[in-house]
Design an enzyme around this catalytic site. Structure first.
Site, PDB file in Angstrom:
ATOM      1  N   SER A 272      16.901  35.797  26.401  1.00 60.07           N
ATOM      2  CA  SER A 272      15.926  35.166  25.498  1.00 60.07           C
ATOM      3  C   SER A 272      15.756  35.871  24.164  1.00 60.07           C
ATOM      4  CB  SER A 272      14.561  35.085  26.176  1.00 60.07           C
ATOM      5  OG  SER A 272      14.528  33.970  27.015  1.00 60.07           O
TER       6      SER A 272
ATOM      7  N   LYS B  21      16.658  33.808  21.248  1.00 60.35           N
ATOM      8  CA  LYS B  21      15.945  32.586  20.838  1.00 60.35           C
ATOM      9  C   LYS B  21      15.429  32.578  19.400  1.00 60.35           C
ATOM     10  CE  LYS B  21      14.792  31.289  25.601  1.00 60.35           C
ATOM     11  NZ  LYS B  21      13.758  31.350  26.668  1.00 60.35           N
TER      12      LYS B  21
ATOM     13  N   TYR C 211      23.247  26.710  24.855  1.00 61.45           N
ATOM     14  CA  TYR C 211      22.125  27.578  25.231  1.00 61.45           C
ATOM     15  C   TYR C 211      22.572  28.621  26.268  1.00 61.45           C
ATOM     16  CZ  TYR C 211      17.954  29.152  27.610  1.00 61.45           C
ATOM     17  OH  TYR C 211      17.013  29.954  28.197  1.00 61.45           O
TER      18      TYR C 211
ATOM     19  N   TYR D 199       6.723  36.498  26.396  1.00 64.85           N
ATOM     20  CA  TYR D 199       6.330  35.664  27.548  1.00 64.85           C
ATOM     21  C   TYR D 199       4.810  35.518  27.584  1.00 64.85           C
ATOM     22  CZ  TYR D 199      11.175  36.551  28.874  1.00 64.85           C
ATOM     23  OH  TYR D 199      12.534  36.646  28.873  1.00 64.85           O
TER      24      TYR D 199
ATOM     25  N   VAL E 101      15.246  38.399  29.916  1.00 70.59           N
ATOM     26  CA  VAL E 101      15.216  38.723  31.349  1.00 70.59           C
ATOM     27  C   VAL E 101      16.245  39.763  31.792  1.00 70.59           C
ATOM     28  CG1 VAL E 101      14.121  36.657  32.319  1.00 70.59           C
ATOM     29  CG2 VAL E 101      16.574  36.665  31.878  1.00 70.59           C
TER      30      VAL E 101
HETATM   31  N1  GLU Z   1      19.099  32.375  30.350  1.00 71.92           N
HETATM   32  C1  GLU Z   1      17.783  32.599  30.840  1.00 71.92           C
HETATM   33  C2  GLU Z   1      17.225  31.300  31.388  1.00 71.92           C
HETATM   34  O1  GLU Z   1      17.534  30.289  30.864  1.00 71.92           O
HETATM   35  C3  GLU Z   1      16.942  33.154  29.728  1.00 71.92           C
HETATM   36  C4  GLU Z   1      15.584  33.517  30.191  1.00 71.92           C
HETATM   37  C5  GLU Z   1      14.934  34.631  29.456  1.00 71.92           C
HETATM   38  O2  GLU Z   1      15.561  35.624  29.049  1.00 71.92           O
HETATM   39  O3  GLU Z   1      13.712  34.514  29.289  1.00 71.92           O
HETATM   40  O4  GLU Z   1      16.508  31.252  32.341  1.00 71.92           O
END
Ligand code: GLU
Length: 342
Positions: free
Chosen positions: A82, A85, A207, A259, A277
């Site tokens: 993430s 993002k 993604y 988060y 994550v």
């Molecule tokens: N690729 C992970 C997912 O889609 C990213 C989640 C994250 O790092 O928050 O669940």
């Protein structure tokens, strides 16, 4: 005699090291103290992530003029997840302008989990680009005449931010696409509401690819420093993002980057940041420096335990909180200046 002089040289080198790098000593102490913290668990809902070494811990700082100080496992590779993002959000804004992007994804924090299958009931938009639904909608916006070109633009973006060619970890990518049923559900929901176009399955693939880019704590510090430096990588001097768009990344990181801990993070640490994550965190002190962290044990909110602690301490010790008004403690930049012998 020879032994004696080599001992003297060692002493001298030792003195030089500590005299020229007080910041390294501070970071070393922080790193060794936090290495004793074994709380948290490595994410395993994407099976490949569970193979990470839970004890890895890297902490790197890179100033907006390109000075780097790092301790621990700063060369260990892990997937960006993430942390990608906000950077993809930036690319979407460069492709379409902020107003169009905001018709597809909101910028409101949500109390929901990052993988909640939920859209704003009025606009049908995902709440923000830091939750998975918002990141998938953002990936949909990345331009390119075909899928390979879109992937290339994504990889080029991260290569510019890191200052080196980056690569996708194929096993993590495969693991994500095989198990990413929730993410697929979100894409289908957005397609249902006409929020994503014909190419929505391609956007999902993109993604999964962006999440599987391999980086190090060293890279994350440089990525952060690039944002701190108005979008220009301070090491390579290459522009990764237009300076007028940097503020959009930083503000979304400040409000939604950590988060469901984002509010308390803004309150206590006060530095725009994004975690992933796999255990990475990028944090940015605008105009000053980027911080890159890696430690894969996560707390209940999904943030790296040691990463959060390290940022809390750095923020407090050096007065890095964005709304700090009368800090009288140690100045971080003075320590960097010492390192350069100024
Ligand atoms: N690729 C992970 C997912 O889609 C990213 C989640 C994250 O790092 O928050 O669940």
């Amino acid at each position: 005699m020879a032994e004696e002089s080599s001992h003297e040289i060692d002493m001298l080198l030792g003195r030089m090291k500590s005299a020229t790098s007080p910041l390294r000593e501070i970071l070393r102490e922080l790193h060794s103290r936090l290495s004793g913290n074994h709380a948290g668990t490595v994410a395993d809902y994407i099976p490949e992530l569970a193979t990470a070494n839970p004890n890895s811990f890297g902490l790197a700082l890179c100033t907006a003029d390109g000075q780097i100080v790092e301790v621990g496992d700063c060369g260990t590779q892990f997937t960006i997840q993430s942390v990608s993002k906000p950077f993809m959000f930036g690319l979407a804004i460069e492709d379409h302008g902020v107003d169009h992007v905001l018709t597809k994804v909101g910028v409101e924090p949500t109390g929901e989990a990052f993988n909640a299958i939920v859209l704003d009931e009025v606009s049908n938009r995902p709440y923000n680009p830091m939750v998975n639904a918002g990141a998938i909608a953002t990936a949909d916006l990345i331009q390119g005449k075909d899928y390979p070109e879109r992937v290339k633009r994504m990889v080029d973006l991260f290569s510019k931010f890191c200052g080196r060619d980056v690569f996708v970890d194929n096993s993590v990518f495969m693991s994500e696409r095989l198990t990413g049923h929730r993410n697929r559900a979100m894409a289908h929901l957005m397609r249902n509401f006409g929020m994503m176009g014909e190419r929505f399955e391609e956007a999902l693939e993109l993604y999964f690819q962006q999440c599987s880019i391999l980086v190090t704590a060293h890279d994350l510090a440089i990525m952060g420093a690039t944002l701190a430096n108005g979008g220009v990588n301070p090491i390579t001097k290459t522009r990764a993002l237009q300076s007028e768009n940097v503020k959009y990344l930083l503000s979304i990181m400040m409000t939604c980057g950590m988060y469901d801990f984002a509010g308390e993070w803004a309150f206590r640490v006060g530095i725009p940041a994004k975690s992933g994550v796999a255990g990475g965190i990028v944090a940015v002190v605008p105009g000053v420096l980027g911080i890159g962290l890696y430690s894969p044990r996560l707390d209940a909110k999904g943030n790296s335990v040691r990463g959060v602690e390290a940022c809390k301490e750095l923020s407090q010790r050096f007065g890095l909180h964005a709304f700090e008004s009368h800090f009288s403690g140690e100045k971080l930049m003075d320590l960097f200046a010492l390192k350069r012998g100024r």
